[in-house]
Write a protein that holds these residues in place. Structure first.
Motif, PDB file in Angstrom:
ATOM      1  N   UNK A 238       0.808  -1.200   0.024  1.00 35.56           N
ATOM      2  CA  UNK A 238      -0.129   0.048   0.010  1.00 35.56           C
ATOM      3  C   UNK A 238       0.893   1.182   0.034  1.00 35.56           C
ATOM      4  N   UNK A 239       1.947   1.239   0.549  1.00 32.55           N
ATOM      5  CA  UNK A 239       3.038   2.519   0.584  1.00 32.55           C
ATOM      6  C   UNK A 239       3.375   2.397  -0.676  1.00 32.55           C
ATOM      7  N   UNK A 244       5.026   5.308  -4.709  1.00 31.48           N
ATOM      8  CA  UNK A 244       5.890   4.659  -5.875  1.00 31.48           C
ATOM      9  C   UNK A 244       7.513   4.449  -5.491  1.00 31.48           C
ATOM     10  N   UNK A 245       8.184   5.067  -6.319  1.00 31.87           N
ATOM     11  CA  UNK A 245       9.844   4.956  -6.127  1.00 31.87           C
ATOM     12  C   UNK A 245      10.219   5.951  -5.138  1.00 31.87           C
ATOM     13  N   UNK A 249      13.160   4.658  -2.664  1.00 27.42           N
ATOM     14  CA  UNK A 249      14.363   5.225  -2.688  1.00 27.42           C
ATOM     15  C   UNK A 249      14.609   5.663  -1.236  1.00 27.42           C
ATOM     16  N   UNK A 250      13.639   6.467  -0.539  1.00 24.86           N
ATOM     17  CA  UNK A 250      13.497   7.070   0.725  1.00 24.86           C
ATOM     18  C   UNK A 250      13.865   5.923   1.731  1.00 24.86           C
ATOM     19  N   UNK A 251      13.220   4.880   1.692  1.00 19.67           N
ATOM     20  CA  UNK A 251      13.177   3.807   2.756  1.00 19.67           C
ATOM     21  C   UNK A 251      14.329   2.734   2.541  1.00 19.67           C
ATOM     22  N   UNK A 252      14.176   2.000   1.474  1.00 21.88           N
ATOM     23  CA  UNK A 252      15.149   1.134   1.044  1.00 21.88           C
ATOM     24  C   UNK A 252      16.480   1.526   0.944  1.00 21.88           C
TER      25      UNK A 252
END
Length: 536
Positions: A238-239, A244-245, A249-252
């Motif tokens: 859902x996130x 999207x990307x 990019x921000x989390x992983x």
């Protein structure tokens, strides 16, 4: 509660009493460590303020999938701790108690699991000692009542590791599926680290035991994978659908991969960074840490100790080589360490192992005001200098009296004709009264109470303020509104450090407490008037 697996080997009636009523003795320590004063000490910035403000904004917006901080996307951590904090705030209101309660409950469950696991491996005495050392250690006590994700994450990692070992030992699939469940909730709490630690530690363990085939079958278990995906997958999907990307990019990439490869936000250190962290973090029982290390020759001779040792050593080495270093990272490996310390306790004879670390800390704290003022000329940070100069009223006779009283109590414990278990229990209680009754409230009164008071003042007087030269999200929590962080314009009201006033040509003072001020800008000095957002 009777000690049913072995008679207590003690010269003290109090030792026997503590062992007999172990749940009560441990419950008292848990209360003073995890719950005492959680309602009265202000939120600490940066982390507590950031988590709490993200939760407040979640409740305000009604968006329970994506978290925001200051109105901007926040990909630092997954969603579970925010959901739990939101439930607590709905039940108890927006306050320190509600925001910290999920962590305190998670830490209590963490201690309970440690007790149960150690009891299943050894006996009730070892279990009680391990739980006592954990519940009273400095770092655990701090994170256990902090409104952040770490207590919950450590509960999940511990539950996964305990379940995996029990599965390896008796081959009951229930334990394997409980491990997958715990890892899934861990991934919802802080991400891949909740899988990485169990996966790597068990691989090394099985490789040493020459049982990698069993490890592969366990890792690829279809039902276990299904349980994991059903619990952790929906929010991540859902996130991703919502962001999207930007989420990838921000989390992983940024908050997981980049943290290992590079120093993130200036949090770096040498390969030996975590050695002093562990010594200080396990106070008051750091002496038992050294006693456990003395038994290093026995660490690999027993399957139980081998598993515990691999767990601790992997966490210690992995984060020692990580580009980003923060003190709480090594806590992921503390759980087995407390069992090793409990085993070492059986072999000590002198109470010095128990009381000496706390004694040194208390003497240092007793003279901390004098030490700080003696170092004042050498301190370059102007804001720190201002705080030290303003701290005289807080670190006064009451500070000395409280620490001196506890110091005398510790010396009495040292000399009393009781067994080592009694001395350990009272040492733990004194340490918690010191940290949670004196040190944290006094430190918070100096560095965080001014922020809270300023925010409440701004809310009461309906002030629209700009945060400048500060990164204290707790201001937004207490003012109950999003506050922009940027250089102020003429005519705006700004909350800032007192040291920033020299950059203002003319201003009207509105609020001041220690190093925090609220002023109205009449005119900025040349070159300071352009509006821009500040870097985090």
């Amino acid at each position: 509660m009777s000690y049913d697996k072995a008679a207590p080997t003690t010269s003290s009636d109090l030792d026997a009493l503590i062992l007999r009523y172990g749940y009560v003795a441990l419950g008292i320590i848990i209360w003073f460590s995890f719950f005492f004063n959680i309602w009265s000490v202000p939120l600490f910035d940066l982390d507590e303020g950031a988590f709490s403000e993200a939760t407040r904004e979640m409740l305000r917006s009604g968006d329970y999938i994506t978290t925001y901080l200051g109105g901007e996307l926040r990909f630092d951590k997954p969603i579970l701790i925010y959901w739990l904090q939101a439930l607590s705030v709905k039940a108890f209101g927006l306050n320190e108690f509600a925001l910290r309660l999920p962590s305190a409950l998670a830490a209590t469950a963490w201690v309970g699991l440690l007790y149960a696991f150690a009891k299943s491996l050894y006996d009730r005495k070892i279990a009680l000692l391990a739980a006592l050392f954990m519940a009273s250690s400095l770092q655990i006590s701090i994170i256990a009542k902090a409104a952040i994700a770490d207590a919950l994450l450590n509960l999940c990692i511990a539950a996964a590791m305990f379940s995996i070992y029990l599965y390896f030992r008796n081959r009951r699939k229930l334990w394997l599926y409980l491990a997958y469940t715990a890892m899934a909730f861990g991934v919802l709490t802080k991400g891949p680290v909740a899988v990485m630690i169990p996966l790597v530690v068990t691989f090394i363990y099985c490789a040493i035991k020459r049982d990698l085939g069993f490890w592969i079958k366990s890792v690829l278990d279809p039902l276990g994978i299904a349980i994991f995906v059903l619990i952790a997958g929906p929010w991540y999907w859902m996130e991703y659908k919502a962001q999207g990307m930007k989420f990838i990019e921000g989390f992983f990439l940024k908050h997981n991969l980049a943290r290992f490869e590079n120093s993130f936000e200036g949090h770096s250190g040498s390969l030996f960074y975590y050695i002093p962290v562990i010594i200080i973090g396990t106070i008051p029982f750091s002496g038992l840490l050294f006693a456990a290390i003395k038994e290093i020759n026995a660490w690999f001779k027993d399957d139980r100790i081998l598993f515990l040792t691999l767990w601790f050593c992997f966490v210690f080495l992995f984060f020692s080589f990580s580009g980003t270093k923060l003190p709480h990272y090594v806590i992921y490996g503390y759980t087995p360490l407390f069992i090793l310390m409990a085993l070492a306790f059986e072999k000590i004879r002198s109470p010095l192992w128990i009381v000496l670390p706390l004694l040194f800390l208390m003497v240092l704290l007793l003279f901390l005001p004098e030490i700080a003022h003696a170092l004042l000329p050498k301190i370059k940070d102007e804001f720190a200098r201002e705080l030290i100069a303003a701290s005289k009223t807080l670190f006064s006779w009451r500070w000395k009296m409280e620490i001196s009283t506890l110091l005398v109590a510790l010396l009495i414990i040292w000399k009393m004709r009781q067994g080592l278990i009694t001395k350990a229990w009272f040492t733990a209680l004194i340490a918690l009264l010191l940290i949670n009754g004196t040190v944290l409230p006094t430190y918070a009164a100096l560095v965080q109470q001014p922020v809270k008071d300023a925010a409440i003042f701004a809310r009461k007087h309906h002030l629209d303020v700009v945060m400048w030269g500060l990164n204290m999200p707790s201001f937004m929590v207490y003012s109950e509104k999003i506050v922009p962080r940027r250089t102020p314009k003429q005519g705006e009201i700004v909350v800032t450090k007192i040291t920033k006033l020299k950059e203002i040509a003319k201003y009207q003072p509105i609020f001041k407490k220690y190093g925090i001020v609220i002023v109205r800008i009449d005119r900025m000095r040349d070159g300071k008037s352009s509006m821009h957002k500040e870097n985090p």
